[in-house]
Design a protein around this motif. Structure first.
Motif, PDB file in Angstrom:
ATOM      1  N   LEU A  31     -46.214  49.048 -42.077  1.00 30.48           N
ATOM      2  CA  LEU A  31     -47.085  48.578 -40.769  1.00 30.48           C
ATOM      3  C   LEU A  31     -48.672  48.609 -42.054  1.00 30.48           C
ATOM      4  CD1 LEU A  31     -47.439  46.201 -39.275  1.00 30.48           C
ATOM      5  CD2 LEU A  31     -48.060  48.529 -37.568  1.00 30.48           C
ATOM      6  N   GLY A  32     -49.107  47.310 -42.419  1.00 33.09           N
ATOM      7  CA  GLY A  32     -50.633  47.292 -42.711  1.00 33.09           C
ATOM      8  C   GLY A  32     -50.904  45.971 -42.753  1.00 33.09           C
ATOM      9  N   LEU A  33     -51.794  46.131 -41.588  1.00 36.48           N
ATOM     10  CA  LEU A  33     -52.890  45.119 -41.417  1.00 36.48           C
ATOM     11  C   LEU A  33     -53.988  44.489 -41.263  1.00 36.48           C
ATOM     12  CD1 LEU A  33     -51.125  44.954 -37.430  1.00 36.48           C
ATOM     13  CD2 LEU A  33     -50.659  43.343 -39.897  1.00 36.48           C
ATOM     14  N   LEU A  34     -54.403  43.185 -41.330  1.00 35.89           N
ATOM     15  CA  LEU A  34     -55.908  43.045 -41.867  1.00 35.89           C
ATOM     16  C   LEU A  34     -56.232  42.158 -41.378  1.00 35.89           C
ATOM     17  CD1 LEU A  34     -57.916  43.717 -43.753  1.00 35.89           C
ATOM     18  CD2 LEU A  34     -57.120  41.417 -45.184  1.00 35.89           C
ATOM     19  N   TYR A  35     -57.258  42.144 -39.972  1.00 31.64           N
ATOM     20  CA  TYR A  35     -57.962  40.764 -39.450  1.00 31.64           C
ATOM     21  C   TYR A  35     -58.945  40.725 -39.381  1.00 31.64           C
ATOM     22  CZ  TYR A  35     -54.047  42.701 -36.467  1.00 31.64           C
ATOM     23  OH  TYR A  35     -52.802  42.609 -35.748  1.00 31.64           O
TER      24      TYR A  35
END
Length: 54
Positions: A31-35
């Motif tokens: 999981l890798g998220l960029l907001y």
């Protein structure tokens, strides 16, 4: 001219590096998220932060 401005902003904001790091997090941890804060009004369930999270 507009494309050159966009390219310079992407370089200044290190967009490529952020996406590379998120893809690494996705590969390592699943999981890798960029907001990204695009300046819109805060809505229900949105923290409004521009930060990287894993």
């Amino acid at each position: 001219m507009r494309i050159e401005q966009l390219r310079n902003e992407f370089i200044r904001l290190k967009v490529r590096e952020c996406f590379r790091e998120m893809s690494e997090m996705d590969g390592y941890y699943g999981l890798g998220l960029l907001y990204v804060d695009v300046g819109l009004v805060r809505t229900r369930g949105c923290c409004g932060l521009c930060r990287m999270m894993c």
